[in-house]
Each structure stands twice: as structure tokens, then as C-alpha cells.
Design an enzyme around this catalytic site. Structure first.
Site, PDB file in Angstrom:
ATOM      1  N   GLU A  15     -10.065  14.613  17.245  1.00 51.01           N
ATOM      2  CA  GLU A  15      -9.683  15.490  16.131  1.00 51.01           C
ATOM      3  C   GLU A  15     -10.912  16.182  15.541  1.00 51.01           C
ATOM      4  OE1 GLU A  15      -8.980  14.464  11.610  1.00 51.01           O
ATOM      5  OE2 GLU A  15      -7.418  13.573  12.863  1.00 51.01           O
ATOM      6  N   TYR A  16     -12.019  15.438  15.406  1.00 47.97           N
ATOM      7  CA  TYR A  16     -13.241  16.026  14.881  1.00 47.97           C
ATOM      8  C   TYR A  16     -13.656  17.230  15.727  1.00 47.97           C
ATOM      9  CZ  TYR A  16     -14.478  12.241  11.589  1.00 47.97           C
ATOM     10  OH  TYR A  16     -14.512  11.363  10.536  1.00 47.97           O
ATOM     11  N   HIS A  53      -8.678   8.947  19.065  1.00 45.87           N
ATOM     12  CA  HIS A  53      -7.828  10.058  18.627  1.00 45.87           C
ATOM     13  C   HIS A  53      -8.511  10.831  17.516  1.00 45.87           C
ATOM     14  CE1 HIS A  53      -4.981  11.483  15.525  1.00 45.87           C
ATOM     15  NE2 HIS A  53      -4.143  11.788  16.496  1.00 45.87           N
ATOM     16  N   LYS A  80      -6.522   4.868  18.263  1.00 47.12           N
ATOM     17  CA  LYS A  80      -6.519   5.723  17.076  1.00 47.12           C
ATOM     18  C   LYS A  80      -7.929   6.191  16.721  1.00 47.12           C
ATOM     19  CE  LYS A  80      -4.799   7.631  13.293  1.00 47.12           C
ATOM     20  NZ  LYS A  80      -5.837   7.673  12.279  1.00 47.12           N
ATOM     21  N   ARG A  89     -20.363  17.820  10.164  1.00 50.13           N
ATOM     22  CA  ARG A  89     -19.797  17.465   8.858  1.00 50.13           C
ATOM     23  C   ARG A  89     -20.906  17.099   7.874  1.00 50.13           C
ATOM     24  NH1 ARG A  89     -13.817  14.757   9.288  1.00 50.13           N
ATOM     25  NH2 ARG A  89     -13.009  16.203  10.849  1.00 50.13           N
ATOM     26  N   GLY A  99       0.031   4.568  -0.844  1.00 48.57           N
ATOM     27  CA  GLY A  99      -0.770   5.766  -1.029  1.00 48.57           C
ATOM     28  C   GLY A  99      -0.127   6.973  -0.385  1.00 48.57           C
ATOM     29  N   GLY A 105       0.819  -1.202   0.000  1.00 48.27           N
ATOM     30  CA  GLY A 105       0.000   0.000   0.000  1.00 48.27           C
ATOM     31  C   GLY A 105       0.856   1.257   0.000  1.00 48.27           C
ATOM     32  N   MET A 122       0.169   8.082   2.675  1.00 48.53           N
ATOM     33  CA  MET A 122       1.040   7.841   3.819  1.00 48.53           C
ATOM     34  C   MET A 122       2.032   6.718   3.566  1.00 48.53           C
ATOM     35  SD  MET A 122      -1.546   8.362   7.069  1.00 48.53           S
ATOM     36  CE  MET A 122      -0.267   7.978   8.267  1.00 48.53           C
ATOM     37  N   GLY A 123       1.575   5.663   2.899  1.00 43.27           N
ATOM     38  CA  GLY A 123       2.406   4.482   2.746  1.00 43.27           C
ATOM     39  C   GLY A 123       3.738   4.740   2.076  1.00 43.27           C
TER      40      GLY A 123
END
Length: 311
Positions: free
Chosen positions: A180-181, A176, A173, A272, A9, A7, A11-12
Site C-alpha cells: 500500500e505504501y 499488504h 497484512k 513519508r 474505534g 475496541g 473500524m471496530g
């Protein structure tokens, strides 16, 4: 150490680059799109043409394969395919945003095959290459300790934690991201109040000032500075349309299941949804910040398309 990585993408690919260039690890990398593989080969990674080819090129024992792919069916598919290629004692690490309940289930399935399954909640977005990734790891301690050199390379100082048994990393996570939201919503609403005031306020200058001594200073505020510098005080080219990755929903559902009151996180998620019906400045700010820290696409007011505008 040696690691198979699946992967490449947003981040990967950066994670592979950091592992190779900063840690000197041998990384065998695979992606369905082979052009992504060739990009990381330029940084010193070893390219693989298939999952089987990746596993065949791993020389150390136990073999370890890190999955950095979308959650849900895609992760399920890769876990099954990779596990069929590995031997008892080998290790799979799910570094994506999987639901922790799915992680626990997969851990039990892999145990039946004799394969160790770790979960690693990974935060850092497009900035992780240079500043490091916060890593929240779940799974059996022996295997976590074995892979410590990899975690140490990816994380900044004090940015790695073995949170507990299977699912604990993805659970932490998840929460976390729920937090963040709420933080993003608070910044977005605050900036909208400033913008709609009787004063002709310079949001960029205010953001820069807040970064010095203010109790609301943070990395997100630094990213607000970046966004206003790149897009202007009105964020004219960004539509107030904010996606959600799923983990905010899972956090709210967990709160409901626990009967734990979480009104801020819940309302932030619902806000959102509102952003997709009505264009608001607070949604513009949130969209711009998500683009800054995670490279998430924004809805352009010019083209009407989702675009990546980071940098």
C-alpha cells in the site's frame, strides 16, 4: 454466532454493526469509553461495562473474544486481562495490526493457558461497513473453521483467507500495508508531476477518465476522485504531512532480515519521513487518500491541527 468484541474505534464499531445487522450475530461489545458502547447498542449489540462483564454475558462455549485495539502494549494488556477471565478451550482473536512476531509469542503463551489465539489482519478502513473487510487469518485450523460464520459476515465474497499457522495472518497484512505504501507513493508522485507541468490540468477529470479502461484504475484511484471532489484540485486544506502506522517499517525490516530487495517499499517509507519536513503535493495526495480509505486524520493548513475530514 456469539462474539465478545473489545475496541470500538474507527473500524471496530463498524465491524460490530456489520456483524449484528448483516449477520444476525449476538455481539457483546466493550470499550473504555462507554459512549462508544452505547452507539453500538443502538444497532442491536449487547453493551458491557467491563471486560469481566463482557465475558460473563457470553453464553456459548467456547467463548470467543475479538480484540480490535492498538498494537503493542495496549494489545498485550488486553490479551493478558481477557485471558485471565476465559477458560481453557476459549478463543481470543487479535484483529489489530500486531507485529506477527508478537503474535507468535502470544500464541505460545496462550497455549500454556489452554486458550486458542488467532490473528486476523483486517483491511477495509472506514468503508468496510458497506463493502466488507478483507480478512487475513492465522492460527489453528479447527478454531478458524469454528469462527467461519463471523469471518463470512465481515468479508465480501472471496475476501477471507486462512493464510496459515499463528502469525501468518498478521504477516500477510504487514506485507499488504507495505505494498500500500508503494502504491500510494506512485499515485502521489504522478499527480505532482501532472500538477507541476506546463499545462493547466484538471486532476479530478483526469482521475475520472483513468477509471475507465486505464491500467492504473483501482479503488485508490476512486478515492482520489473523492478527495479532489471534496478538497479541490489543489487539496488546499490538506498539508503534505504523512504518518506511518508501523507496518511499513516492519515490512522493510522483514525484507532486510530476508536479504530480499525491496527498494520501492523502502523508498516509499522514507518518503513519508520527508513529508514531515517539507510540504509537497505528492504528500498532499497520499494524505488525502489515507483519509479517504482509512479515516486517518490529515494535518489542516487552516487550523494546523490533525483533523478527520473523511465524508
Amino acid at each position: 454466532m456469539e462474539l465478545g468484541f473489545v475496541g470500538l474505534g474507527r473500524m471496530g464499531a463498524n465491524m460490530v454493526q456489520r456483524l449484528v445487522t448483516l449477520g444476525g450475530h449476538r455481539v457483546v461489545a466493550y470499550n473504555r469509553s462507554q459512549d462508544k458502547v452505547q452507539e453500538v447498542v443502538k444497532f442491536g449489540a449487547v453493551g458491557a461495562t467491563s471486560l469481566q462483564n463482557l465475558v460473563e454475558q457470553l453464553q456459548e462455549s467456547p467463548k470467543a473474544v475479538w480484540l480490535m485495539v492498538p498494537s503493542g502494549d495496549v494489545t498485550e494488556q488486553y490479551v493478558n486481562e481477557v485471558s485471565d477471565l476465559l477458560k481453557p478451550g476459549d478463543i481470543i482473536i487479535d484483529g489489530g495490526n500486531s507485529n506477527y512476531k508478537d503474535t507468535i509469542r502470544r500464541h505460545e503463551l496462550m497455549k500454556q493457558k489452554g486458550i486458542h489465539y488467532l490473528d486476523c489482519g483486517t483491511s477495509g478502513g472506514v468503508w468496510g461497513l458497506t463493502v466488507g473487510y478483507a480478512l487475513m487469518v492465522g492460527g489453528d485450523k479447527e478454531q478458524v473453521d469454528h469462527l467461519y460464520p463471523l469471518f463470512k459476515t465481515l468479508a465480501p465474497e472471496n475476501g477471507y483467507l486462512h493464510c496459515g499457522p499463528s502469525g501468518a495472518g498478521h504477516f500477510v497484512k504487514m506485507v499488504h500495508n507495505g505494498i500500500e505504501y508503494g502504491m500510494l507513493q506512485a499515485y502521489g508522485e504522478g499527480y505532482e508531476i501532472l500538477k507541476n507541468s506546463r499545462y493547466d490540468l484538471d486532476l479530478l477529470s483526469i482521475s475520472k477518465m483513468w477509471m475507465n479502461g486505464s491500467v492504473v484504475r483501482s479503488w485508490l484511484l476512486e478515492l482520489a476522485v473523492n478527495a479532489f471532489e471534496n478538497e479541490g484540485n489543489d487539496l488546499t486544506n490538506i498539508k503534505g504531512f504523512v504518518q506511518d502506522s508501523g507496518e511499513g517499517r516492519w515490512t522493510v525490516q522483514e525484507a532486510i532480515d530476508q536479504s530480499t530487495p525491496a527498494p520501492i517499499l523502502t523508498l516509499s517509507l522514507l518518503a513519508r519521513f520527508v513529508s514531515r519536513q517539507d510540504d509537497s503535493f505528492s504528500a498532499k495526495v497520499i494524505s488525502a487518500l489515507r483519509n479517504q480509505f482509512g479515516g486517518h486524520a490529515v494535518l489542516s493548513t487552516v487550523t494546523g491541527e490533525m483533523e478527520k475530514q473523511h465524508g
